[in-house]
Design an enzyme around this catalytic site. Structure first.
Site, short mmCIF file in Angstrom:
data_model
loop_
_atom_site.label_atom_id
_atom_site.label_comp_id
_atom_site.label_asym_id
_atom_site.label_seq_id
_atom_site.Cartn_x
_atom_site.Cartn_y
_atom_site.Cartn_z
N TYR A 41 0.82 -1.21 0.00
CA TYR A 41 0.00 0.00 0.00
C TYR A 41 0.86 1.26 0.00
CZ TYR A 41 -3.59 3.35 1.34
OH TYR A 41 -4.44 4.42 1.37
N ARG A 54 -5.94 -1.18 -1.08
CA ARG A 54 -7.15 -0.94 -0.31
C ARG A 54 -8.40 -1.49 -0.99
NH1 ARG A 54 -4.19 -0.78 3.13
NH2 ARG A 54 -3.85 0.81 4.73
N TYR A 67 -0.03 -2.58 9.68
CA TYR A 67 -1.36 -2.44 10.29
C TYR A 67 -1.57 -3.46 11.41
CZ TYR A 67 -6.35 -3.13 10.91
OH TYR A 67 -7.59 -3.29 11.47
#
Length: 838
Positions: free
Chosen positions: A686, A721, A802
């Site tokens: 990402y 995403r 994350y």
């Protein structure tokens, strides 16, 4: 102390600092200041007496020299402080090492007074040797009188204050520093002090290697039993539907729904993973068929004549935004996948079957053929199936988009023709479609490809809102007929479910849009008593539906529908805010599925085959993509949707402690690795999307392939995403799709790979998923980059991803960290690579 002071000063000025010392105790001090501690392969303690280092073995010194030789080629400033009491300063940097340093480099030899650590140092002088400035002053204290006096005074005061406890001055002769400072104590001569005890290094703690994560195999009996129970539930459900079926039309609709679901299931599984983003986009466009529901409920003249007509007009308008915008953005994406050498495509020829279908339909309608509308809906539905199946390969993908356009256009035309509206009402309908179409086209043309996930989320919200408005408008218009109609109960149930699903889809999609667009924090947020709040709202919805199905009257029915519209909208917010930004791929696919089931509910409500078939296709598509995303993270759908952590394989014990020192690398050395490698794999994450670094990478890959190197990309299913986002970004930059491979296709190739460039990825290349059974990502399929010969990880920092799990590959011996902004690093890599081949 001099070395640590140098580190602190350099770090405060923003430098990347590396330090070396033979003493193990210095490691933590160096790392506490934010510097990288360099190590050699041999294990030997350098602890000497009095806190100084001792003379090391011949083998250690040789390994040390090799390390210094490598570092001299990379660093800009070299500061040396090594001293051994009573002996000349050790020569650590040879003349050859100095000559290998870059032009303009600086050497500061703080050991110059004892002869210096650098072979080319001239004690007491400042001079330039082959482009490298040497600072060998032996009188630095007198050159810096203010700083020297301050440091000396500070040291003396700290020494005196350290003698004693709780503000009481006492002399502790057991303290090595205090004992060495005392000459007379109570009239007794204590000088000279005894020699300090030689420190022995602590025995290294043996590292217990975690067993690789083993995914427990399901017993064949258990697997078969699960399938058996599933089929039993399905067949039993059908028998149950037979008991509540009000008429043959309902049975026909259930048959249509079931077969469409099966077709959608098998069709979507055939879509190539690289085209999952276009799949999301085209299903978004097809879901705009909710406009049919709005058109059916519209009334009045040039303007809506009632509240339900107004709601229906709004539904038709926002659905049209979806249709036009969705198909246009799909076409933009698919055109990016075309390679320069691909044969020409003549997709304009699909205007011929479109014209034949539309004119044939209108001709049959004008001649009054009674079943032409249902046949038209069937043809439109088959075209929508063709839109999804066309995405099974790059060669047929644009054909699929053309079929989708034909299908939705045919469905809209069949609806408009079948309504027999007055010229005034037809004008109103066409105005709603036209205005929505213009807005959708403008949005799709102006949207950057990097903003695709938030656009998809925004379009999902339109479908949800359209479903809610259509259901409310239908009930208000048809409430008087529902009591007398034998199928009224089924219609009311569909109305309620359509309102509920639409409400969740509407607000959930808006929250997802806000997180992806940066309007809301991407971190998961749970309201107080989060689970109890959601459970309470769900129970109220169930109770409202139960009372609503008892036909309490218009007022109470509207109260129940309004309640579920409000509560489902709140649930969409509470459910989606609890999900973090990195789980957005699953959120978007789930919302995509919701929009399909809302469309199905509308189809049952209006007894419309087209809406039911298309809804089943979209619902199946979203459900399958959600399953693929969850499987790629080894997590359950409930774990993601309800904001949970941990995979299905996590044992729950204490995670493995990650220790070690990372190795940093600069642009020039990275280019050297690229030049020496023949097989290169790039694994983007990402971070590449955020930095928009795909363009310099694509240009560099093109250059390397022209030099005969085998360069490919490895894509993790949940990188980005939304499903397939990185494939689209790379295609936009001109990367041929045939060198962009999925994780399952490329994982077996890493052992034969010379170099892996990890760009902005973390969790998707985290070896803890394989090595640590107690990690919260245990068992998650990852790109096994650590099996390659050399890895360069390009990240802004050493921070976690994350999942908040440290990544062991950062500290593996074959990994080098190129820290900094991904876009700047990629631009610099491209420039240096071009320079090296020019």
């Amino acid at each position: 102390v001099a070395g640590l002071s140098s580190i602190g000063t350099a770090k405060s000025m923003g430098a990347i600092v590396r330090a070396f010392d033979t003493r193990e105790a210095v490691r933590e001090q160096v790392q506490s200041l934010g510097a990288e501690f360099l190590e050699v392969g041999l294990k030997e303690t350098g602890e000497g007496t009095g806190g100084y280092a001792k003379v090391m073995s011949k083998e250690f010194i040789e390994a040390e020299m090799a390390l210094f030789a490598k570092q001299c080629k990379e660093v800009d400033i070299l500061i040396s402080t090594a001293l051994i009491p009573g002996k000349p300063a050790p020569k650590l940097i040879s003349q050859e090492m100095v000559e290998s340093m870059k032009d303009g480099s600086v050497v500061v030899d703080l050991a110059a007074e004892a002869g210096g650590n650098v072979a080319t140092t001239k004690p007491g002088e400042l001079y330039n040797y082959k482009g490298v400035t040497h600072i060998g002053y032996t009188d630095l204290p007198s050159r810096l009188p203010t700083q020297s006096s301050t440091l000396y005074g500070n040291n003396i005061s700290k020494l005196l204050l350290s003698m004693g406890d709780n503000n009481h001055y006492t002399v502790n002769l057991e303290d090595e520093v205090v004992r060495g400072s005392i000459i007379l104590n109570e009239g007794k001569l204590l000088w000279p002090p005894p020699p300090p005890k030689e420190q022995t290094a602590a025995q290294p703690v043996p590292v217990v290697k975690a067993e690789p994560v083993k995914i427990e195999e399901i017993n064949p009996f258990t697997a078969t039993m699960r399938k058996s129970v599933l089929y039993t539930a399905g067949l039993g459900g059908l028998m149950g539907l037979a008991l509540i079926s009000p008429n043959p039309a309902f049975n026909t609709m259930v048959t249509t729904f079931s077969l469409a679901g099966i077709v959608g299931y098998h069709t979507v599984w055939g879509v190539t993973p690289a085209l999952h983003s276009p799949l999301m986009s085209v299903t978004n466009a097809i879901s705009g068929i909710t406009a049919v529901g709005g058109l059916v409920c519209m009334s009045g003249g040039y303007f809506p004549g009632s509240t339900p007509a107004t709601l229906a007009a709004i539904a038709a308008f926002i659905s049209s935004i979806n249709i036009f915008g969705g198909f246009l953005i799909t076409q933009r994406m698919l055109d990016m996948f075309r390679r320069p050498g691909d044969p020409p495509e003549h997709n304009y020829l699909y205007a011929i079957p479109a014209a034949a279908f539309l004119t044939g339909y209108m001709g049959a309608h004008m001649y009054g053929f009674p079943d032409i509308q249902q046949i038209g809906y069937l043809a439109s539905s088959l075209c929508c199936v063709g839109a999804l199946s066309g995405l099974s390969s790059q060669a047929t993908s644009r054909q699929g988009n053309a079929l989708g356009i034909i299908g939705v256009s045919g469905g809209m035309l069949a609806t408009l023709a079948g309504l027999g509206a007055s010229p005034e009402l037809m004008t109103q309908m066409l105005a709603c479609i036209g205005m929505g179409g213009v807005i959708g086209t403008i949005i799709a043309r102006r949207m950057a490809i990097t903003d695709l996930p938030q656009l998809v989320a925004a379009f999902h919200s339109f479908v949800g809102l359209a479903a809610v408005l259509t259901c409310l408008a239908t009930y208000i218009s048809e409430s008087s007929h529902l009591l007398s109609d034998p199928s009224g109960g089924v219609t009311k149930a569909a109305l309620f479910l359509g309102t509920y699903i639409g409400g969740v889809t509407f607000t959930g999609s808006l929250v997802a849009f806000g997180k992806l667009q940066g309007l809301l924090k991407s971190d998961p947020y749970k309201f107080p008593a989060h689970n109890a709040l959601n459970a309470g709202m769900m129970m109220i919805n169930v109770a409202a539906m139960g009372y609503y199905m008892m036909n309490p009257g218009f007022t109470w029915d509207m109260a129940c529908l309004s309640t579920t519209a409000a509560l489902s909208s709140i649930m969409g917010i509470t459910l989606t805010t609890a999900i973090g930004g990195a789980d957005m791929p699953v959120v978007i696919t789930v919302l995509n599925s919701y929009s399909g089931w809302a469309l199905c509910a509308e189809g049952f409500m209006l007894n419309n085959n087209l809406m039911t078939i298309v809804g089943a296709l979209i619902g199946s598509s979203g459900a399958i993509l959600s399953y693929i995303m969850c499987k790629a993270m080894n997590r359950s759908l409930a774990n993601v949707i309800f904001g949970g952590y941990g995979t299905l394989s996590t044992l729950g014990g204490k995670p493995m402690e990650i220790t070690g020192t990372h190795t940093e690398i600069n642009i020039e050395s990275t280019v050297d690795l690229i030049r020496d490698a023949n097989n290169i794999i790039i694994t983007p994450g990402y971070g590449l999307c955020v930095a928009k670094a795909q363009y310099p990478i694509a240009e560099m890959v093109d250059l390397l392939r022209k030099q005969g190197k085998n360069v490919r990309f490895g894509i993790h299913p949940v990188a980005g995403r939304m499903p397939g986002q990185l494939n689209v970004l790379l295609a936009e930059a001109g990367v041929p799709y045939d060198i962009v491979l999925e994780m399952d296709e490329i994982n077996s190739d890493f052992p034969e790979t010379d170099l892996v460039l990890v760009i902005g990825a973390n969790d998707t290349v985290n070896s803890a998923a394989i090595e640590d059974p107690n990690s919260i990502i245990a068992g998650m399929p990852v790109l096994q980059v650590w099996n390659s010969k050399q890895i360069v990880v390009m990240k802004r920092t050493l921070g976690v991803g994350y999942a908040a799990v440290d990544n062991p590959i950062f500290y593996k011996p074959n990994t080098s960290m190129l820290l900094g902004d991904a876009k700047k690093s990629c631009d610099a890599l491209l420039a240096k690579t071009q320079e090296s081949y020019s």
